[in-house]
Scaffold this motif. Structure first.
Motif, PDB file in Angstrom:
ATOM      1  N   ARG A 147      -2.331  -7.853  14.250  1.00 59.80           N
ATOM      2  CA  ARG A 147      -3.781  -8.078  14.603  1.00 59.80           C
ATOM      3  C   ARG A 147      -3.980  -6.468  15.313  1.00 59.80           C
ATOM      4  NH1 ARG A 147      -0.981 -10.354  18.332  1.00 59.80           N
ATOM      5  NH2 ARG A 147      -1.088 -10.362  20.492  1.00 59.80           N
ATOM      6  N   ASP A 148      -5.173  -5.977  14.976  1.00 58.38           N
ATOM      7  CA  ASP A 148      -5.949  -4.751  15.472  1.00 58.38           C
ATOM      8  C   ASP A 148      -4.933  -3.507  15.002  1.00 58.38           C
ATOM      9  OD1 ASP A 148      -8.053  -6.123  16.888  1.00 58.38           O
ATOM     10  OD2 ASP A 148      -6.293  -6.508  18.810  1.00 58.38           O
ATOM     11  N   ARG A 149      -4.004  -3.774  14.039  1.00 55.94           N
ATOM     12  CA  ARG A 149      -3.286  -2.290  13.764  1.00 55.94           C
ATOM     13  C   ARG A 149      -3.997  -1.947  12.255  1.00 55.94           C
ATOM     14  NH1 ARG A 149       3.185  -4.484  13.986  1.00 55.94           N
ATOM     15  NH2 ARG A 149       3.043  -5.577  16.058  1.00 55.94           N
ATOM     16  N   ALA A 150      -3.439  -0.862  11.839  1.00 56.52           N
ATOM     17  CA  ALA A 150      -3.991  -0.355  10.740  1.00 56.52           C
ATOM     18  C   ALA A 150      -3.353  -1.042   9.337  1.00 56.52           C
ATOM     19  CB  ALA A 150      -3.669   1.284  10.539  1.00 56.52           C
ATOM     20  N   ILE A 151      -4.119  -1.607   8.652  1.00 54.48           N
ATOM     21  CA  ILE A 151      -3.548  -2.421   7.731  1.00 54.48           C
ATOM     22  C   ILE A 151      -4.061  -1.962   6.420  1.00 54.48           C
ATOM     23  CG2 ILE A 151      -3.692  -4.747   6.602  1.00 54.48           C
ATOM     24  CD1 ILE A 151      -4.188  -5.971   9.414  1.00 54.48           C
ATOM     25  N   GLY A 152      -2.989  -1.676   5.487  1.00 54.79           N
ATOM     26  CA  GLY A 152      -3.417  -1.313   4.054  1.00 54.79           C
ATOM     27  C   GLY A 152      -3.398  -2.332   3.066  1.00 54.79           C
ATOM     28  N   VAL A 153      -3.983  -2.637   2.276  1.00 53.55           N
ATOM     29  CA  VAL A 153      -3.950  -3.585   1.028  1.00 53.55           C
ATOM     30  C   VAL A 153      -3.682  -3.070  -0.060  1.00 53.55           C
ATOM     31  CG1 VAL A 153      -5.155  -5.592  -0.029  1.00 53.55           C
ATOM     32  CG2 VAL A 153      -5.654  -5.231   2.338  1.00 53.55           C
ATOM     33  N   LEU A 154      -2.700  -3.357  -0.676  1.00 52.53           N
ATOM     34  CA  LEU A 154      -2.339  -2.504  -1.958  1.00 52.53           C
ATOM     35  C   LEU A 154      -3.108  -3.433  -3.201  1.00 52.53           C
ATOM     36  CD1 LEU A 154      -0.514  -0.168  -3.137  1.00 52.53           C
ATOM     37  CD2 LEU A 154       1.033  -1.945  -3.446  1.00 52.53           C
ATOM     38  N   ALA A 155      -3.895  -2.857  -3.827  1.00 51.46           N
ATOM     39  CA  ALA A 155      -4.623  -3.596  -4.774  1.00 51.46           C
ATOM     40  C   ALA A 155      -4.036  -3.602  -6.092  1.00 51.46           C
ATOM     41  CB  ALA A 155      -6.134  -3.000  -4.995  1.00 51.46           C
ATOM     42  N   THR A 156      -3.777  -4.451  -6.570  1.00 48.04           N
ATOM     43  CA  THR A 156      -2.794  -4.524  -7.970  1.00 48.04           C
ATOM     44  C   THR A 156      -3.678  -5.716  -8.835  1.00 48.04           C
ATOM     45  OG1 THR A 156      -1.432  -6.655  -6.998  1.00 48.04           O
ATOM     46  CG2 THR A 156      -0.818  -4.605  -6.919  1.00 48.04           C
ATOM     47  N   VAL A 174      -9.143  -1.522   8.064  1.00 50.40           N
ATOM     48  CA  VAL A 174      -8.361  -2.137   6.992  1.00 50.40           C
ATOM     49  C   VAL A 174      -8.625  -1.204   5.738  1.00 50.40           C
ATOM     50  CG1 VAL A 174      -8.359  -3.940   5.204  1.00 50.40           C
ATOM     51  CG2 VAL A 174      -8.451  -4.596   7.620  1.00 50.40           C
ATOM     52  N   THR A 175      -7.699  -0.669   4.940  1.00 49.92           N
ATOM     53  CA  THR A 175      -7.986   0.284   4.002  1.00 49.92           C
ATOM     54  C   THR A 175      -7.388  -0.502   2.791  1.00 49.92           C
ATOM     55  OG1 THR A 175      -7.602   2.284   5.228  1.00 49.92           O
ATOM     56  CG2 THR A 175      -7.537   2.442   2.908  1.00 49.92           C
ATOM     57  N   LEU A 176      -8.252  -0.434   1.513  1.00 53.98           N
ATOM     58  CA  LEU A 176      -8.150  -1.023   0.425  1.00 53.98           C
ATOM     59  C   LEU A 176      -7.605   0.310  -0.546  1.00 53.98           C
ATOM     60  CD1 LEU A 176      -7.990  -3.193  -1.646  1.00 53.98           C
ATOM     61  CD2 LEU A 176     -10.318  -2.706  -2.233  1.00 53.98           C
ATOM     62  N   LEU A 177      -6.293   0.197  -1.127  1.00 52.70           N
ATOM     63  CA  LEU A 177      -5.703   1.275  -1.744  1.00 52.70           C
ATOM     64  C   LEU A 177      -5.422   0.610  -3.329  1.00 52.70           C
ATOM     65  CD1 LEU A 177      -2.566   1.854   0.364  1.00 52.70           C
ATOM     66  CD2 LEU A 177      -4.671   2.995   0.446  1.00 52.70           C
ATOM     67  N   LEU A 178      -6.539   1.464  -4.047  1.00 53.00           N
ATOM     68  CA  LEU A 178      -6.556   0.989  -5.616  1.00 53.00           C
ATOM     69  C   LEU A 178      -5.384   1.570  -6.362  1.00 53.00           C
ATOM     70  CD1 LEU A 178     -10.433   2.044  -6.213  1.00 53.00           C
ATOM     71  CD2 LEU A 178      -9.370  -0.426  -5.620  1.00 53.00           C
ATOM     72  N   HIS A 179      -4.315   0.685  -6.106  1.00 53.66           N
ATOM     73  CA  HIS A 179      -2.938   1.002  -6.972  1.00 53.66           C
ATOM     74  C   HIS A 179      -3.040   0.880  -8.253  1.00 53.66           C
ATOM     75  CE1 HIS A 179       1.241   1.389  -7.604  1.00 53.66           C
ATOM     76  NE2 HIS A 179       1.615   0.060  -7.736  1.00 53.66           N
ATOM     77  N   LEU A 180      -3.135  -0.342  -8.767  1.00 55.18           N
ATOM     78  CA  LEU A 180      -3.285  -0.742 -10.231  1.00 55.18           C
ATOM     79  C   LEU A 180      -4.307  -1.495 -10.339  1.00 55.18           C
ATOM     80  CD1 LEU A 180       0.456  -1.383 -10.765  1.00 55.18           C
ATOM     81  CD2 LEU A 180      -0.689   0.793 -11.545  1.00 55.18           C
ATOM     82  N   SER A 181      -5.523  -1.520  -9.736  1.00 54.59           N
ATOM     83  CA  SER A 181      -6.321  -2.344  -9.697  1.00 54.59           C
ATOM     84  C   SER A 181      -7.756  -1.671 -10.147  1.00 54.59           C
ATOM     85  CB  SER A 181      -6.660  -3.016  -8.294  1.00 54.59           C
ATOM     86  OG  SER A 181      -7.808  -3.797  -8.547  1.00 54.59           O
ATOM     87  N   PRO A 182      -8.560  -2.116 -11.002  1.00 52.91           N
ATOM     88  CA  PRO A 182      -9.765  -1.556 -11.354  1.00 52.91           C
ATOM     89  C   PRO A 182     -10.760  -1.295 -10.174  1.00 52.91           C
ATOM     90  CG  PRO A 182      -9.910  -3.750 -11.868  1.00 52.91           C
ATOM     91  CD  PRO A 182      -8.438  -3.674 -11.526  1.00 52.91           C
ATOM     92  N   GLU A 183     -11.399  -0.229 -10.277  1.00 56.83           N
ATOM     93  CA  GLU A 183     -12.279   0.132  -8.986  1.00 56.83           C
ATOM     94  C   GLU A 183     -13.330  -1.277  -8.982  1.00 56.83           C
ATOM     95  OE1 GLU A 183     -15.320   3.495  -7.529  1.00 56.83           O
ATOM     96  OE2 GLU A 183     -14.277   3.715  -9.838  1.00 56.83           O
ATOM     97  N   PRO A 184     -13.718  -1.529  -7.928  1.00 56.12           N
ATOM     98  CA  PRO A 184     -14.639  -2.778  -7.355  1.00 56.12           C
ATOM     99  C   PRO A 184     -16.186  -2.097  -7.971  1.00 56.12           C
ATOM    100  CG  PRO A 184     -13.388  -1.840  -5.428  1.00 56.12           C
ATOM    101  CD  PRO A 184     -13.159  -1.065  -6.438  1.00 56.12           C
ATOM    102  N   GLY A 185     -16.738  -3.204  -8.117  1.00 52.87           N
ATOM    103  CA  GLY A 185     -18.030  -3.200  -8.627  1.00 52.87           C
ATOM    104  C   GLY A 185     -19.056  -2.743  -7.582  1.00 52.87           C
ATOM    105  N   ALA A 186     -20.305  -2.589  -7.929  1.00 51.16           N
ATOM    106  CA  ALA A 186     -21.169  -2.146  -6.616  1.00 51.16           C
ATOM    107  C   ALA A 186     -21.510  -3.163  -5.685  1.00 51.16           C
ATOM    108  CB  ALA A 186     -22.489  -1.728  -7.527  1.00 51.16           C
TER     109      ALA A 186
END
Length: 324
Positions: A147-156, A174-186
């Motif tokens: 909790r309250d730490r810097a959290i990365g989410v590896l998007a696959t 929270v940071t979403l890292l677009l690893h092998l995942s399509p770019e989010p929609g609008a």
């Protein structure tokens, strides 16, 4: 329990898998005065985790300590536990014969398979070595600890945005890292922005640590994204080899239309389509935490004992009536 040819031993129930589901089922059966053997290959899914969570009265207990206590309870009630890898099983004359990787086979009137699953991780250097410590999956298992730490989410995959929003419950960073995942929609971008989730494009090339602790993710273009915990979405593959030898096949499991793994289909009681064979825990329910797997083991064991009571009664009636 009876001795068979070539030192084979017969039990009322052989439990394949010595995790929370298998041990809970074995304890229930032993307390029902059934002869029960647990075959434990020593590969618990949560072996790399430091603590077990969301287990009432045992929150924070190391996994190895929890399993050791469970084994002691099973043996205290007359159950047996043996190291061994079950490689196949077959039905013979009303019983199941389980072949082991080494040692003589064992036979049982019923089988409870609680072999769990395998977490297949994304192919990112350094990720597997940190799995269960600061590379995580389940927010309910580890969210409080980071909790309250810097959290990365590896998007696959396409569920990554939802996953990032889930982890936002535990941290504002929270940071979403677009690893092998399509770019989010609008619409997804708007939802992420509304919750303050940063989106960073580019595949990950590896992890960076400082003083043994995760410090960030290195991207393929050389950029570094700081984080103290990294969330990944494994593929959950049921360990169903023994079941396959009995004709019980694992099936693809989907979430939001996407394949997330495989599991063995079963009734709510854990009964499979093969009479006399039950399953419990992650081999049939991918989302079960430790306490859920333990509960499933208890439920399956109760059903197994009830089934054996019916068989014992039929045999007693036949013996009472005698020949003809």
């Amino acid at each position: 329990m009876a001795a068979h040819a070539r030192d084979e031993r017969q039990y009322d129930v052989v439990v394949i898998g010595g995790g929370a589901a298998g041990l809970s089922g074995a304890l229930t059966l032993a307390r029902a005065r059934r002869s029960v053997l647990v075959l434990d290959d020593g590969r618990p899914r949560n072996a790399t985790a430091e603590r077990t969570h969301n287990f009432l009265s045992r929150d924070g207990t190391p996994p190895a300590e929890l399993l050791a206590a469970g084994r002691a309870e099973v043996t205290a009630h007359g159950g047996e536990i043996a190291p061994g890898v079950a490689v196949a099983a077959e039905r013979r004359a009303g019983c199941f014969r389980v072949s082991l990787e080494s040692g003589p086979p064992v036979t049982a009137r019923r089988l409870l398979v609680a072999t769990g699953l395998v977490d297949e991780l994304p192919d990112v250097p350094g990720l597997a070595e940190r799995w269960g410590r600061d590379v995580l999956h389940c927010p309910y298992c580890h969210g409080w600890e980071v909790r309250d730490r810097a959290i990365g989410v590896l998007a696959t995959g396409p569920l990554a945005a939802r996953q990032a929003l889930m982890w936002r419950q535990w941290s504002a960073d929270v940071t979403l890292l677009l690893h092998l995942s399509p770019e989010p929609g609008a619409e997804e971008y708007e939802r992420l922005a509304a919750r303050g989730v940063c989106v960073v494009p580019g595949p990950a090339a590896g992890l960076e640590a400082v003083d043994g602790r995760l410090a960030g993710v290195r991207l393929a273009d050389g950029r570094r994204v700081p984080c103290q915990a990294l969330v990944v979405e494994p593929r959950f593959t049921a360990r169903a080899g023994v079941l396959a030898s009995l004709g019980v096949a694992a099936e693809e499991e989907r979430s939001a239309g996407e394949v997330v793994g495989s599991s063995v289909p079963a009734a709510p009681s854990g009964a499979t389509d093969v009479p006399g064979v039950w399953v419990a825990g992650n081999v049939t329910s991918l989302s079960d935490q430790v306490i859920g797997a333990a509960a499933a083991g208890v439920q399956a064991a109760q059903e197994i004992n009830s089934d054996l009571v019916d068989e014992d009664t039929r045999q007693a009636v036949a013996a009472r009536r005698g020949p003809g």
